[in-house]
Write an enzyme that holds these catalytic residues in place. Structure first.
Site, PDB file in Angstrom:
ATOM      1  N   SER A 176       0.817  -1.205   0.000  1.00 32.58           N
ATOM      2  CA  SER A 176       0.000   0.000   0.000  1.00 32.58           C
ATOM      3  C   SER A 176       0.857   1.265   0.000  1.00 32.58           C
ATOM      4  O   SER A 176       1.612   1.514  -0.932  1.00 32.58           O
ATOM      5  CB  SER A 176      -0.950  -0.040   1.203  1.00 32.58           C
ATOM      6  OG  SER A 176      -1.951   0.929   1.105  1.00 32.58           O
ATOM      7  N   ASP A 213      -2.122   5.987  -3.422  1.00 30.12           N
ATOM      8  CA  ASP A 213      -1.011   5.295  -2.776  1.00 30.12           C
ATOM      9  C   ASP A 213      -0.511   4.209  -3.724  1.00 30.12           C
ATOM     10  O   ASP A 213      -0.959   4.100  -4.866  1.00 30.12           O
ATOM     11  CB  ASP A 213      -1.420   4.736  -1.413  1.00 30.12           C
ATOM     12  CG  ASP A 213      -2.498   3.666  -1.516  1.00 30.12           C
ATOM     13  OD1 ASP A 213      -3.124   3.548  -2.580  1.00 30.12           O
ATOM     14  OD2 ASP A 213      -2.710   2.945  -0.524  1.00 30.12           O
ATOM     15  N   ASP A 248      -0.898   1.060  -4.134  1.00 28.48           N
ATOM     16  CA  ASP A 248      -1.792   0.070  -4.751  1.00 28.48           C
ATOM     17  C   ASP A 248      -3.149   0.651  -5.123  1.00 28.48           C
ATOM     18  O   ASP A 248      -4.047  -0.082  -5.543  1.00 28.48           O
ATOM     19  CB  ASP A 248      -1.965  -1.150  -3.850  1.00 28.48           C
ATOM     20  CG  ASP A 248      -2.723  -0.847  -2.558  1.00 28.48           C
ATOM     21  OD1 ASP A 248      -2.739   0.324  -2.140  1.00 28.48           O
ATOM     22  OD2 ASP A 248      -3.281  -1.785  -1.964  1.00 28.48           O
ATOM     23  N   ASP A 302      -5.715   1.771  -3.554  1.00 29.84           N
ATOM     24  CA  ASP A 302      -6.973   1.484  -2.857  1.00 29.84           C
ATOM     25  C   ASP A 302      -7.415   2.670  -2.010  1.00 29.84           C
ATOM     26  O   ASP A 302      -8.479   2.630  -1.398  1.00 29.84           O
ATOM     27  CB  ASP A 302      -6.879   0.213  -2.014  1.00 29.84           C
ATOM     28  CG  ASP A 302      -5.951   0.333  -0.819  1.00 29.84           C
ATOM     29  OD1 ASP A 302      -5.132   1.294  -0.774  1.00 29.84           O
ATOM     30  OD2 ASP A 302      -6.004  -0.539   0.071  1.00 29.84           O
TER      31      ASP A 302
END
Length: 490
Positions: free
Chosen positions: A139, A279, A281, A283
């Site tokens: 993340s 960020d 990833d 999400d």
């Protein structure tokens, strides 16, 4: 002689697997340890995460893949594929391939997406025949860290009960052996990422476009590169991209959702309507208004919630957030006739409460936003598109919408690095720190809040103080940080 792994595979393949029965098979087939695991729980608030070469390794990823496969199969009762994606970290290839080897050793087929956002894995898992999904990412963490996130067939984070079953298998550390008849196969399915991109645009087709809007996107050298700019451009926006390449050495370094400075400058330099920072990833997402002002998850939840409420589409006018949500947000939402429920920090807790209460909208101040109408995981791209469309439909700027929303209470958040995992996770046993918290809470009464917690994703203890004014917030933050440093991080 039949190996322990073959016996477990046969147990699941027979189709009679139950949680209790699987536990019995695991307990009867434990072997000497092959990997070293910490004494504390392996799963945190967002899967398994740590420094590569210390906690995370290829052998561990292999074991995680196998036991995740065993547990997913035991609960599904049938053979279906697992969807696997990754971010751009240098270690992600290694961990993804090791994890795929474990899944195929458990007899499962793997559909490998390659580089993609975490919500892409969650979405494709939920709309396909997949038994579950796995994302290799840490993340917002620095490049040297990595992580493993596991999703159920519905695209939501795996329940704590199933995580516990996987960890039970891991702590047995059985040697993984398999045979040709029981092995699954690994297939490259990178074309499926395009299906996710099309799904992102679907809610606004023939309704809203972003023509006339100038948007700056900070892709953080991570999983949203390429995809996010193309989706915004296809929606009609003029797009300016920052850090738009997959770079495992620089992912999240002084950029993305944890470092908004370059995005703020770019939005003002290009006279953009708004900016978004993802960020590693994708999400989560944070926004920046035309003046360069940061817009966090509290504001996004308020604006999205108000829009749904005005359309009579928000059940019980309910929003789910966490203990980090600002008091100003809560009071303003209550004044609108809404209700806010707080959970522990972590989108898995928000997800669980949304399912329990039937809430449609939830999320975190950090930018994880969940809308059950679209799925049960945070999606930075979907959230960004929603906020951009809200601004376009409103006819006013994001800055004006923020000015009309609410004033935040001064809130300070400090991270204290505590390397010792056991000391960090058991910080509540430290009497001096507890005494300092009690003193601060008594002094502020109902005009402030204090939250001290061990991060579930980083080796830090987070100290948050919210107060009626900035001076009080700063004073009590310094007092509490000093106690944590003295007694927990000498």
């Amino acid at each position: 002689m039949v190996s322990s792994i073959t016996r477990i595979q046969n147990y699941v393949i027979d189709g009679a697997a139950t949680s209790d029965g699987l536990a019995t098979v695991l307990e009867s087939n434990f072997a000497p340890s092959l990997i070293s695991l910490p004494a504390t729980p392996l799963f945190g608030t967002d899967g398994i995460r740590g420094k590569v070469g210390e906690l995370l390794s290829a052998p561990l990823a292999l074991q995680i893949g196998f036991w995740a496969g065993v547990v997913l199969r035991s609960h599904a009762g049938q053979l279906r594929p697992v969807i696997l994606g990754q971010d751009s970290r240098n270690s992600s290839d290694m961990l993804a391939m090791a994890l795929s080897a474990g899944l195929t050793a458990a007899g499962l087929e793997v559909w490998y997406l390659g580089l993609c956002p975490t919500p892409c894995v969650a979405y494709l898992t939920s709309v396909s025949e997949a038994i579950g999904g796995v994302m290799i990412s840490a993340s917002h963490n620095p490049p040297e860290d990595n992580g493993i996130k596991i999703f159920g067939a519905n695209g939501g984070k795996l329940s704590q009960a199933l995580q516990a079953e996987i960890e039970k298998g891991l702590r047995g550390n059985l040697p993984i052996t398999s045979n040709v008849s029981n092995c699954g196969r690994h297939y490259s399915r990178r074309e499926l990422v395009k299906d996710y991109g099309e799904a992102l645009k679907r809610p606004w087709q023939n309704k809203v476009n972003l023509q006339g809007m100038k948007v700056v996107l900070d892709l953080a050298w991570g999983a949203a590169v390429g995809l996010a700019p193309s989706v915004f451009a296809e929606m009609g926006a003029e797009v300016i991209s920052l850090h738009n390449a997959a770079d495992g050495d620089r992912i999240n370094v002084n950029c993305g959702s944890t470092h908004l400075e370059m995005l703020q400058a770019a939005v003002q330099e290009h006279n953009a309507d708004l900016g978004f920072a993802f960020d590693g990833d994708a999400d989560r997402v944070l926004a920046v208004d035309p003046t360069g002002r940061p817009v966090n998850g509290d504001y996004i939840l308020y604006l999205w919630g108000l829009h749904l409420k005005q359309q009579n589409q928000l059940p019980d006018n309910l929003i789910v957030s966490t203990v980090m949500a600002n008091l100003g947000f809560e009071k303003a939402w209550q004044q609108q006739g809404g209700k806010l429920i707080r959970t522990a920090v972590g989108d898995q807790y928000v997800q669980a409460e949304m399912i329990k209460t039937g809430a449609m909208l939830g999320g975190e101040q950090s930018g994880h936003i969940l809308c059950s109408h679209y799925g049960m995981t945070g999606d930075g791209l979907l959230t960004a598109l929603h906020l951009a469309s809200l601004v376009k439909q409103s006819g006013v700027s994001l800055a004006e919408l923020i000015d009309q929303s609410f004033q935040t209470y001064p809130q300070l958040l400090r991270n204290v690095r505590v390397v010792d995992r056991d000391r960090r996770l058991n910080w509540q046993n430290c009497t001096p720190v507890q005494q300092a918290i009690a003193l601060a809470e008594k002094a502020m009464g109902d005009t402030g809040r204090i939250l001290v917690r061990a991060s579930g994703t980083e080796p830090v203890i987070r100290v948050m103080v919210e107060a009626a004014n900035a001076e009080l917030a700063n004073y009590w933050t310094n007092e509490l940080v000093a106690q944590v440093q003295q007694h927990l991080a000498p």
